[in-house]
Design an enzyme around this catalytic site. Structure first.
Site, PDB file in Angstrom:
ATOM      1  N   LYS A  32      37.131  29.684  38.767  1.00  0.00           N
ATOM      2  CA  LYS A  32      37.173  30.954  39.502  1.00  0.00           C
ATOM      3  C   LYS A  32      35.844  31.153  40.216  1.00  0.00           C
ATOM      4  O   LYS A  32      34.786  31.090  39.593  1.00  0.00           O
ATOM      5  CB  LYS A  32      37.423  32.117  38.540  1.00  0.00           C
ATOM      6  CG  LYS A  32      37.428  33.478  39.238  1.00  0.00           C
ATOM      7  CD  LYS A  32      37.956  34.571  38.331  1.00  0.00           C
ATOM      8  CE  LYS A  32      36.900  35.282  37.542  1.00  0.00           C
ATOM      9  NZ  LYS A  32      36.041  36.191  38.342  1.00  0.00           N
ATOM     10  N   ASP A  59      38.302  34.829  43.790  1.00  0.00           N
ATOM     11  CA  ASP A  59      38.440  36.201  43.287  1.00  0.00           C
ATOM     12  C   ASP A  59      37.647  37.158  44.171  1.00  0.00           C
ATOM     13  O   ASP A  59      36.524  37.527  43.847  1.00  0.00           O
ATOM     14  CB  ASP A  59      37.917  36.193  41.835  1.00  0.00           C
ATOM     15  CG  ASP A  59      37.957  37.550  41.163  1.00  0.00           C
ATOM     16  OD1 ASP A  59      38.643  38.447  41.671  1.00  0.00           O
ATOM     17  OD2 ASP A  59      37.298  37.698  40.111  1.00  0.00           O
ATOM     18  N   LYS A  61      39.256  40.030  45.653  1.00  0.00           N
ATOM     19  CA  LYS A  61      39.861  41.370  45.493  1.00  0.00           C
ATOM     20  C   LYS A  61      39.913  42.151  46.806  1.00  0.00           C
ATOM     21  O   LYS A  61      39.309  43.233  46.938  1.00  0.00           O
ATOM     22  CB  LYS A  61      39.089  42.186  44.456  1.00  0.00           C
ATOM     23  CG  LYS A  61      39.050  41.571  43.068  1.00  0.00           C
ATOM     24  CD  LYS A  61      38.426  42.516  42.063  1.00  0.00           C
ATOM     25  CE  LYS A  61      38.376  41.961  40.661  1.00  0.00           C
ATOM     26  NZ  LYS A  61      37.382  40.885  40.460  1.00  0.00           N
ATOM     27  N   ASP A  64      41.965  46.622  52.156  1.00  0.00           N
ATOM     28  CA  ASP A  64      41.636  47.138  53.485  1.00  0.00           C
ATOM     29  C   ASP A  64      42.950  47.484  54.184  1.00  0.00           C
ATOM     30  O   ASP A  64      44.009  47.445  53.543  1.00  0.00           O
ATOM     31  CB  ASP A  64      40.825  46.081  54.267  1.00  0.00           C
ATOM     32  CG  ASP A  64      39.902  46.712  55.311  1.00  0.00           C
ATOM     33  OD1 ASP A  64      40.338  47.646  56.008  1.00  0.00           O
ATOM     34  OD2 ASP A  64      38.747  46.258  55.444  1.00  0.00           O
ATOM     35  N   THR A 119      39.552  47.128  34.703  1.00  0.00           N
ATOM     36  CA  THR A 119      39.369  47.503  33.288  1.00  0.00           C
ATOM     37  C   THR A 119      38.134  48.394  33.107  1.00  0.00           C
ATOM     38  O   THR A 119      37.970  49.013  32.072  1.00  0.00           O
ATOM     39  CB  THR A 119      39.251  46.260  32.391  1.00  0.00           C
ATOM     40  OG1 THR A 119      38.403  45.322  33.020  1.00  0.00           O
ATOM     41  CG2 THR A 119      40.599  45.643  32.131  1.00  0.00           C
ATOM     42  N   ARG A 211      31.672  33.367  29.995  1.00  0.00           N
ATOM     43  CA  ARG A 211      30.528  33.059  29.127  1.00  0.00           C
ATOM     44  C   ARG A 211      30.823  32.239  27.884  1.00  0.00           C
ATOM     45  O   ARG A 211      29.963  31.431  27.500  1.00  0.00           O
ATOM     46  CB  ARG A 211      29.789  34.365  28.791  1.00  0.00           C
ATOM     47  CG  ARG A 211      29.020  34.889  30.005  1.00  0.00           C
ATOM     48  CD  ARG A 211      28.726  36.352  29.897  1.00  0.00           C
ATOM     49  NE  ARG A 211      29.945  37.147  29.954  1.00  0.00           N
ATOM     50  CZ  ARG A 211      29.967  38.465  29.840  1.00  0.00           C
ATOM     51  NH1 ARG A 211      28.852  39.139  29.651  1.00  0.00           N
ATOM     52  NH2 ARG A 211      31.109  39.127  29.918  1.00  0.00           N
TER      53      ARG A 211
END
Ligand code: C5P
Length: 232
Positions: A32, A59, A61, A64, A119, A211
């Site tokens: 990603k 990614d 996002k 518009d 989230t 991570r």
């Protein structure tokens, strides 16, 4: 739907990401690329990682007006990414325009998924800042359903929502779930987490893991452990 582990390459520069990917000799993880790396290095970083044989989830996002999203998606489609995303909050019309823009002349296109509510947005902020007076679960499922109606392939959601999304939108509708941690690992700043094995059980189609792999002393072993636990 092929289950896979997507490695979140949240690095700030090309050098860092290439050093990380150099460690993988026998496998080519699905990676990603997020805004930080893309804005730092530009589209060339996507081409270079793709050339190394990795699948790419870009990614960015998008959110518009439909015309702008359609044209931007056409650009991303030419970059030959495998998966990309947008905000479902941009409306069904924006999502339909995105599908049109992403579709290549031969009818193929990258997988397109929607972010429902981030989230980081909880129910209180949704009510106070966004004036959305519905329970957050209902909003998430409604946005997922809108994404399906617009012709998208799935949504990014927490592993805890994946089962419900499949109930509402069908098992073919893809769930891509971050917030994955090993049972014996650090949770960090993620609040609601699942292990790769639990994510598999609940029916996630792809897990996005950052991570626990990128900050591991042995990233290749951590990646392989994820694949073993999630894909089997
Ligand atoms: O390092 P970690 O495994 O927490 O990384 C998770 C990745 O998934 C990050 O790139 C993060 O931005 C992304 N993500 C997330 N939660 C969401 C959406 C995306 O953690 N709801």
């Amino acid at each position: 739907m092929g289950k896979d582990v997507i490695v979140a390459c949240d690095f700030a520069s090309k050098d860092e990401v290439m050093n990380f990917l150099d460690e993988f000799k026998d496998s080519k993880p699905f990676v990603k690329i997020g805004m930080e790396l893309f804005y730092a290095e530009g589209p060339q970083i996507v081409r270079e990682i793709k050339q190394r044989g990795h699948k790419i989830f870009l990614d960015l996002k998008l959110h518009d007006i439909p015309n702008t999203v359609k044209k931007s998606m056409a650009v991303l489609s030419k970059l030959d990414v495998d998966m990309t995303n947008l905000h479902a909050g941009g409306t069904v019309a924006m999502m339909q325009a995105a599908v049109e823009g992403l579709t290549r002349p031969d009818g193929t296109r990258p997988i397109l998924i929607a972010v429902t509510q981030l989230t980081s947005t909880d129910e209180e902020r949704m009510k106070k800042d966004l004036l959305i007076n519905e329970p957050i679960d209902k909003v998430v499922m409604h946005y997922a359903h809108n994404a399906k109606i617009a012709g998208l392939d799935g949504v990014v959601c927490s592993p805890l929502e994946a089962g419900k999304v499949h109930e509402v939108c069908g098992n073919e509708f893809i769930t891509v779930t971050p917030g994955v941690r090993f049972a014996d690992g650090d949770v960090g700043d993620q609040k609601r987490v699942m292990t790769p094995a639990q994510a598999k059980e609940i029916g996630s189609d792809y897990i996005v893991v950052g991570r626990p792999i990128t900050a591991s002393p042995d990233p290749v072993a951590a990646y392989e452990r994820c694949v073993r636990e999630f894909v089997g």
